[in-house]
Design an enzyme around this catalytic site. Structure first.
Site, mmCIF file in Angstrom:
data_model
loop_
_atom_site.group_PDB
_atom_site.id
_atom_site.type_symbol
_atom_site.label_atom_id
_atom_site.label_comp_id
_atom_site.label_asym_id
_atom_site.label_seq_id
_atom_site.Cartn_x
_atom_site.Cartn_y
_atom_site.Cartn_z
ATOM 1 N N GLU A 161 0.811 -1.230 0.000
ATOM 2 C CA GLU A 161 0.000 0.000 0.000
ATOM 3 C C GLU A 161 0.842 1.276 0.000
ATOM 4 O O GLU A 161 0.840 2.045 0.983
ATOM 5 C CB GLU A 161 -0.958 -0.011 1.198
ATOM 6 C CG GLU A 161 -1.963 -1.139 1.153
ATOM 7 C CD GLU A 161 -3.119 -0.978 2.148
ATOM 8 O OE1 GLU A 161 -3.044 -0.092 3.009
ATOM 9 O OE2 GLU A 161 -4.092 -1.733 2.043
ATOM 10 N N GLU A 348 -5.622 -8.610 1.039
ATOM 11 C CA GLU A 348 -6.092 -8.220 2.372
ATOM 12 C C GLU A 348 -7.560 -7.868 2.239
ATOM 13 O O GLU A 348 -7.952 -7.182 1.287
ATOM 14 C CB GLU A 348 -5.410 -6.931 2.871
ATOM 15 C CG GLU A 348 -4.164 -7.108 3.690
ATOM 16 C CD GLU A 348 -3.687 -5.789 4.302
ATOM 17 O OE1 GLU A 348 -4.519 -4.926 4.662
ATOM 18 O OE2 GLU A 348 -2.462 -5.631 4.417
HETATM 19 C C1 NOJ Z 1 -4.046 -2.265 5.377
HETATM 20 C C2 NOJ Z 1 -2.685 -2.396 5.983
HETATM 21 O O1 NOJ Z 1 -1.858 -3.077 5.109
HETATM 22 C C3 NOJ Z 1 -2.682 -3.053 7.358
HETATM 23 O O2 NOJ Z 1 -1.429 -2.870 7.921
HETATM 24 C C4 NOJ Z 1 -3.789 -2.470 8.201
HETATM 25 O O3 NOJ Z 1 -3.756 -2.982 9.502
HETATM 26 C C5 NOJ Z 1 -5.114 -2.755 7.545
HETATM 27 N N1 NOJ Z 1 -5.135 -2.079 6.264
HETATM 28 C C6 NOJ Z 1 -6.319 -2.278 8.356
HETATM 29 O O4 NOJ Z 1 -6.257 -0.911 8.514
#
Ligand code: NOJ
Length: 432
Positions: A161, A348
């Site tokens: 990200e 994710e």
């Molecule tokens: C994306 C991120 O990669 C992760 O580190 C984070 O905890 C989650 N989103 C939830 O916010």
């Protein structure tokens, strides 16, 4: 068809490992940032986190017990290279060897994320992602990872990200390293994407690797149908959902819809945009929420602002987000239009609940994600699998330990793990 999808889980180093100074690890920007308690909602830090450093076997066993086949974890750069460059910390190398070997011994595929936001502090002291020298430091770090782990790890994700990393860390200052401003942002974006392109080439020197990136995706809608709001929404969409993929596709920065990217130009050197083109082996889509945008001439650089879910009277999760499982379908379909052949992963997805909230809500969330995945497969979109965020409740960056994204809970006193309803439901689902 849904049965053909592979299921796994994603975790990250800062959020789980703890042991922040153990066995020669150097300090990262998150160690420094979380020391300033006013930056973290519950005044916590990640010095112990879920203690994954000592409990990795237990966590990997739990993942296997649930039926998950992929274990995606990130490597802490400062555990490998305490100063970011220079001497290698063998104990750091060994730790990830242990994680990888344990995964393989219990039949789960280890996936590596090379960078999940924890830059070594010494590199930050030299400017971090603002300083072009970071390109060589990252390349060197990736070579070390390749030489140590590529014999056993096939799937690699380079930067996790980029937009959140640089947006929150170098523009808004709400994440480490807490920098603000358009200059920091413009330099940071260009350097992190270019570093990722270089990292790809370094890894691809080893035959047989599958090397991808993980892209944060947020569904953006205009507040009203007015042209002004539509334009504003397009701008924010370009910022959140296009900026960190289109340069890799050879499309350049989305300057037409997001004029602020003109400011990136002064950081671009000859040959950069050519080098930026990267034919990743797969794209990881990561999506959680929806935002609604309206035009706001007084907001610097953007001329747009978010309309809060509260104002729109829609329910929010403990993150303050409008949870949006439909984003899975929306973005998988949208990204497949860039290139229908490209293998896609939902690398994710998840939902945070607060202490004591009924876990059934998370089960409903995942059911809707699965519905979306079914529709994606019906359309013959090349979705390969789903990685849940996340295994055990962990350190949620500036939100501390308040939001609970885990399918397993953590007893904050003795760090015991207990499967939540979601984990039990998922286990059933994966075994049927
Ligand atoms: C994306 C991120 O990669 C992760 O580190 C984070 O905890 C989650 N989103 C939830 O916010």
């Amino acid at each position: 068809m849904i049965g053909d999808l592979k299921w796994g889980v994603t975790i990250s180093a800062v959020q789980t490992e703890g042991a922040y100074k153990k066995d020669g690890k150097g300090i990262s920007i998150w160690d420094t940032f979380a020391k300033n308690k006013s930056k973290i909602k519950d005044r916590s830090d990640a010095s112990i986190a879920t203690d994954f450093y000592h409990r990795y076997k237990e966590d990997i066993d739990l993942a296997v017990h649930i039926g998950l086949k992929i274990f995606r974890f990130s490597i802490s750069w400062s555990r490998i290279l305490p100063k970011g460059t220079g001497a290698i910390n063998q104990k750091g190398i060994d730790f990830y060897n242990n994680v990888i070997n344990y995964c393989l011994s219990v039949g789960v595929e280890p996936w590596i994320t090379t960078y999940h936001w924890d830059l070594p502090q010494e590199l930050q002291d030299k400017g971090g992602w603002r300083n072009r020298e970071i390109l060589f430091c990252y390349e060197n770090y990736i070579k070390i990872l390749r030489d140590n782990y590529a014999d056993r790890v096939t799937h690699w994700i380079l930067i996790n990200e980029a937009i959140v990393c640089i947006g929150a860390g170098y523009f808004l200052g709400i994440h480490a390293p807490g920098k603000r401003g358009i200059k920091n942002f413009s330099a940071g974006i260009h350097h992190i994407l270019l570093a990722q392109a270089k990292g790809y080439r370094v890894l691809k020197k080893e035959k047989g690797l599958q090397v991808g990136t993980a892209i944060s995706c947020t569904k953006i809608d205009p507040y009203t149908k007015s042209l002004k709001d539509q334009k504003a929404a397009k701008k924010i969409d370009a910022l959140m959902n296009r900026l960190c993929i289109e340069p890799h596709l050879g499309m350049g920065y989305p300057e037409k819809d997001l004029p602020l990217t003109k400011r990136i130009e002064k950081f671009i050197e000859d040959g950069d945009m050519e080098e930026m083109k990267t034919n990743f082996d797969f794209w990881g889509i990561q999506t959680y929420a929806r935002e609604v945008v309206k035009s706001a001439w007084y907001v610097p650089y953007l001329g747009a602002m978010l309309v809060s879910p509260k104002k729109r009277k829609v329910p929010v999760s403990i993150m303050g987000w409008e949870t949006y499982p439909e984003g899975a379908y929306y973005f998988l379909e949208r990204f497949s239009k860039y290139n229908p052949e490209k293998p896609l992963w939902l690398s994710e997805c998840g939902m945070a609940l607060g202490e004591g909230e009924d876990d059934q809500k998370r089960i409903e969330y995942y059911k809707r994600v699965i519905e979306g995945a079914k529709n994606v497969l019906e359309k013959r979109i090349n979705l390969k699998g789903i990685l849940v965020w996340t295994l055990v409740d962990n350190f949620e960056w500036a939100e501390g330990y308040i939001p609970k994204f885990g399918i397993i809970s953590l007893d904050e006193k003795n760090l015991d793990r207990t499967m939540k309803k979601t984990a039990i439901w998922l286990k059933k689902k994966l075994s049927s």
